[in-house]
Design a protein around this motif. Structure first.
Motif, PDB file in Angstrom:
ATOM      1  N   GLN A 204       1.050  -1.032  -0.255  1.00 43.80           N
ATOM      2  CA  GLN A 204       0.326   0.486  -0.264  1.00 43.80           C
ATOM      3  C   GLN A 204       0.782   0.835   0.136  1.00 43.80           C
ATOM      4  N   SER A 206       4.083   1.658  -1.060  1.00 43.02           N
ATOM      5  CA  SER A 206       4.012   1.870  -2.246  1.00 43.02           C
ATOM      6  C   SER A 206       3.316   2.419  -3.126  1.00 43.02           C
ATOM      7  N   ALA A 207       2.363   1.749  -3.691  1.00 39.56           N
ATOM      8  CA  ALA A 207       1.073   2.243  -3.994  1.00 39.56           C
ATOM      9  C   ALA A 207       0.280   4.277  -4.089  1.00 39.56           C
ATOM     10  N   ASP A 208       0.533   4.479  -2.600  1.00 38.28           N
ATOM     11  CA  ASP A 208       0.287   5.628  -2.225  1.00 38.28           C
ATOM     12  C   ASP A 208       1.430   6.200  -2.215  1.00 38.28           C
ATOM     13  N   LEU A 209       3.113   6.323  -3.074  1.00 33.80           N
ATOM     14  CA  LEU A 209       3.798   7.020  -3.403  1.00 33.80           C
ATOM     15  C   LEU A 209       3.745   7.437  -4.656  1.00 33.80           C
ATOM     16  N   GLY A 210       3.125   6.300  -5.431  1.00 38.69           N
ATOM     17  CA  GLY A 210       2.659   6.561  -6.631  1.00 38.69           C
ATOM     18  C   GLY A 210       3.573   4.831  -7.583  1.00 38.69           C
ATOM     19  N   ALA A 211       3.921   4.688  -7.302  1.00 40.19           N
ATOM     20  CA  ALA A 211       3.474   3.569  -8.031  1.00 40.19           C
ATOM     21  C   ALA A 211       2.536   2.868  -8.348  1.00 40.19           C
ATOM     22  N   ARG A 212       3.127   1.773 -10.070  1.00 39.63           N
ATOM     23  CA  ARG A 212       1.769   1.985 -10.283  1.00 39.63           C
ATOM     24  C   ARG A 212       2.236  -0.209 -10.079  1.00 39.63           C
TER      25      ARG A 212
ATOM     26  N   ARG B  48      -8.699   5.357   5.044  1.00 40.95           N
ATOM     27  CA  ARG B  48      -7.856   4.436   4.016  1.00 40.95           C
ATOM     28  C   ARG B  48      -9.077   4.863   2.757  1.00 40.95           C
ATOM     29  N   PHE B  53      -7.406   3.221  -0.537  1.00 40.75           N
ATOM     30  CA  PHE B  53      -7.072   1.618  -0.292  1.00 40.75           C
ATOM     31  C   PHE B  53      -8.281   1.269  -0.193  1.00 40.75           C
ATOM     32  N   PRO B  73      -4.321   4.349  -5.442  1.00 42.93           N
ATOM     33  CA  PRO B  73      -4.044   5.049  -5.065  1.00 42.93           C
ATOM     34  C   PRO B  73      -3.124   5.865  -5.121  1.00 42.93           C
ATOM     35  N   TYR B  74      -2.397   5.529  -6.600  1.00 40.49           N
ATOM     36  CA  TYR B  74      -1.079   5.350  -6.839  1.00 40.49           C
ATOM     37  C   TYR B  74      -1.616   7.085  -8.449  1.00 40.49           C
ATOM     38  N   VAL B  78      -2.808  11.783  -2.388  1.00 37.00           N
ATOM     39  CA  VAL B  78      -1.876  12.220  -1.187  1.00 37.00           C
ATOM     40  C   VAL B  78      -1.632  11.217  -1.127  1.00 37.00           C
ATOM     41  N   ASN B  79      -0.605  11.481   0.505  1.00 41.40           N
ATOM     42  CA  ASN B  79       0.494  10.654   0.826  1.00 41.40           C
ATOM     43  C   ASN B  79      -0.205  10.172   2.383  1.00 41.40           C
ATOM     44  N   THR B  80       0.219   8.802   2.832  1.00 40.53           N
ATOM     45  CA  THR B  80       0.305   8.311   4.331  1.00 40.53           C
ATOM     46  C   THR B  80       1.041   7.890   5.034  1.00 40.53           C
ATOM     47  N   GLY B 100       9.207   8.348  -3.512  1.00 36.82           N
ATOM     48  CA  GLY B 100       8.167   8.242  -4.376  1.00 36.82           C
ATOM     49  C   GLY B 100       9.009   9.011  -5.974  1.00 36.82           C
ATOM     50  N   ALA B 148       6.399  10.957   2.726  1.00 33.77           N
ATOM     51  CA  ALA B 148       5.157  10.954   2.769  1.00 33.77           C
ATOM     52  C   ALA B 148       5.916  12.114   2.062  1.00 33.77           C
ATOM     53  N   ASN B 151       6.740  13.226  -2.617  1.00 36.50           N
ATOM     54  CA  ASN B 151       5.907  14.096  -2.874  1.00 36.50           C
ATOM     55  C   ASN B 151       4.895  14.924  -3.715  1.00 36.50           C
TER      56      ASN B 151
END
Lengths: 301, 342
Positions: A204, A206-212, B48, B53, B73-74, B78-80, B100, B148, B151
């Motif tokens: 999660q 990883s996805a959150d930081l922009g990774a597809r 989430r 998510f 999410p990507y 926003v970042n977590t 990132g 976080a 980015n």
């Protein structure tokens, strides 16, 4: 009784020693002892005329293994097969293990675990002979391919030099299929164990930081699965290097290391050559582990 | 000005459980927003849903005025900061922070420089080459924050970020987070079950209970004027008076709350002051907390009142079992809209 307990409690070293001596004796004499006897045998040679072992330390047997073209052929054939089987097992096991761990419902996961392990509970010989029937010229696989109109494709595949042959059951391609089938569980289980240790939150993050998803797989999932992949590949690689039953039941007539060991210590009665041949897989696996360590396969441990 | 985050009638259902039940809320840009509630109240699910998510079953989520309900999410700005920090164990601290920019294809020189700047920002400039496993909990927390923030998101989500830290570090981080938020001007959305944390840090707090927002207000209003019995108990640990007892004490059956620190303990025979409400009970328990002592007093009708009394020593003569008079100003009783509470 109480005094003995107190004595052992105060001296944990004595206690541990008492527990370990029986298994260590077994391990030392039976396990390591036989291994070193084998190693020692490989440094003798056989007398060409009397066919008796000459108990004089020599490297002649090893020289024979690495210089005679027929023997080098056997080693290269076995090594190529082991590498191919290992790569195929890795490619097939990774998506399966990832699905089992990450996406399957608890029921589906249990089904997959049983499905992966069930073949391991059955007789090895029965499975190999079953595969010979499946792969035979008039077997169900060729029948199936004929039925769906892919018979010509199979024919073309079998005409390929090197991997082909008169039928799947008499070709290296068939042998490869059986090897992959046999060792696949040994790749899936360590991989699944490694993937299960990867917390969901890492994916999660990883996805959150922009990774597809593809990037997450390459940068997070794969590096963290690497120890499992390394462990599994040691199994598939070494099992293929040492096996003699599959090459003698399925596949083209060329010799494999395991068959050579079997034949040399049996009918040929050349124990030193058999011993030297059985050292080859050990050396190859050591080289493999060194390369894997260099590549960083164990960094995430 | 468009809102940083907007929920329109958002629901998320797991089987039979309504984790989030028709929630609508708006978070303004630049706000420090807290989502407060006990575990299972839906606050983390809301977080989430913002991060992407989770996808709502009904309703829509907007970020900066744009609908993102079905975006992964990507694709969200926003970042977590995760509760367990979720640092990548196979990467160095610097590589973690640079993750990132790297997945966005930034050049090596650039991402190295940016990541180093972020590490300086969280005072970990010399730790770039280490592995996350070589850091303390507080340091991991900062790395996670730097990762976080690199980015430059418009919204930063924090999932119980201080939960795993010890008390002193937690208080330091509270101040640091608040300063950081002021300096960067980013919207912070902060999930916590600790009412003290929510009250001290947030501009506004949404109190969650069973998948719904019970009250959304400034910390002061939440504390001084709780709207429901749940908020009164959870935020102010107040005494909630209902039904017959409310009728007897205030003359009306409407529920009301009295905070523990507004209750005085007096000798039972003392004459009640003007404009006060009082009742008689027996001391059931006393806990010493340093600045205050918390008294549990059981009324004859069975209800237990909590009274927090500054420990000036003048209450020392009430022992467990002693009869006391509880007294509070009529104006300290806060009327509540609902008496129900889990």
């Amino acid at each position: 009784m109480r005094a003995v307990s107190t004595f052992l409690y105060r001296r944990p070293a004595v206690y541990v020693l008492m527990l370990l001596i029986p298994p260590l004796l077994w391990f030392g004499t039976v396990y390591l002892g036989s291994l070193f006897t084998l190693l020692a045998q490989s440094f003798y040679a056989i007398d060409e005329f009397t066919a008796k072992v000459v108990y004089q330390p020599t490297l002649a047997t090893y020289e024979q293994v690495v210089t005679q073209p027929a023997n080098v052929d056997i080693i290269m054939r076995t090594l190529s097969m082991a590498v191919a089987v290992t790569i195929a097992c890795g490619l097939i096991a990774l998506p399966i293990a990832n699905y089992m761990v990450r996406y399957a419902s608890p029921r589906a996961r249990a089904f997959f675990y049983v499905g992966v392990m069930l073949p391991m509970w059955m007789s090895y010989l029965v499975k190999v002979y079953a595969w010979r029937l499946i792969l035979a010229k008039q077997g169900i696989l060729s029948w199936l391919l004929d039925t769906v109109g892919l018979g010509a494709a199979l024919e073309a595949l079998l005409r390929l030099p090197g991997v082909g042959g008169p039928s799947l059951s008499a070709s290296y391609l068939g042998m490869f299929i059986v090897f992959v089938y046999m060792w696949l569980p040994f790749m899936i289980l360590p991989l699944a164990a490694a993937l299960e240790k990867v917390p969901e939150s890492l994916l999660q993050a990883s996805a959150d930081l922009g990774a597809r998803p593809v990037q997450t797989f390459r940068r997070v999932t794969l590096p963290l699965a690497l120890p499992g992949l390394a462990a599994g590949s040691v199994f598939t690689f070494s099992l293929t290097l040492g096996d003699y039953i599959i090459p003698s039941v399925v596949g083209a007539p060329g010799y494999f290391i395991g068959m050579m060991v079997y034949q040399q210590q049996g009918t040929a009665g050349n124990i030193p050559l058999a011993a030297a041949f059985s050292v080859v897989p050990i050396v190859l696996i050591m080289i493999y582990l060194t390369l894997a360590k260099r590549a960083g396969a164990f960094d995430a441990l | 000005m468009t809102a940083a985050i907007e929920f329109r009638d958002v629901s998320r259902v797991y089987g039979e459980v309504h984790a989030v039940d028709r929630v609508s809320l708006t978070v303004q840009a630049g706000e420090f927003f807290a989502m407060l509630g006990p575990s299972g109240s839906g606050k983390t699910t809301c977080l989430r849903l913002i991060a992407g998510f989770e996808t709502p079953d009904t309703g829509s989520v907007l970020l900066n005025g744009r609908e993102v309900t079905d975006e992964p999410p990507y694709a969200r700005d926003v970042n977590t900061v995760f509760q367990d920090y979720a640092l990548f164990p196979h990467m160095s601290v610097l590589e973690n922070v640079a993750y990132g920019p790297r997945v966005r294809g930034q050049r090596k020189d650039d991402w190295r420089r940016r990541a180093q700047e972020m590490l300086e920002l969280v005072q970990l400039g010399n730790f770039g080459e280490r592995r996350p496993s070589q850091l303390s909990g507080g340091q991991r927390q900062r790395v996670s924050l730097a990762r976080a923030l690199i980015n430059q998101p418009r919204v930063l989500l924090l999932d119980e970020p201080l939960g795993a830290l010890d008390l002193k570090l937690r208080e330091e981080m509270q101040i640091e987070l608040k300063n950081l938020q002021r300096r960067l001007g980013i919207t912070f959305v902060f999930v916590t079950h600790d009412q003290g944390e929510a009250l001290s840090m947030a501009d506004r707090v949404a109190v969650f209970n069973r998948g719904r927002i019970e009250q959304l207000d400034t910390p002061r209003t939440l504390y001084m004027r709780p709207a429901t019995a749940f908020v009164a108990r959870f935020v102010g640990s107040a005494n909630v008076v209902t039904g017959e007892l409310a009728q007897r004490l205030s003359g009306r059956a409407d529920p009301f709350a009295v905070r523990a620190e507004n209750i005085r303990l007096r000798a039972p025979a003392a004459a009640p002051d003007a404009d006060t409400v009082s009742c008689i009970g027996d001391v059931a328990d006393v806990q010493y907390h340093g600045a205050v002592s918390r008294w549990q007093v059981r009324l004859e009708s069975g209800e237990v009142f909590a009274a927090a009394v500054a420990d000036a020593g003048n209450n020392g003569d009430f022992r467990i079992g002693a009869r006391v008079r509880l007294e509070w100003l009529r104006s300290d009783a806060v009327p509540l809209s609902s008496a129900e509470s889990p």
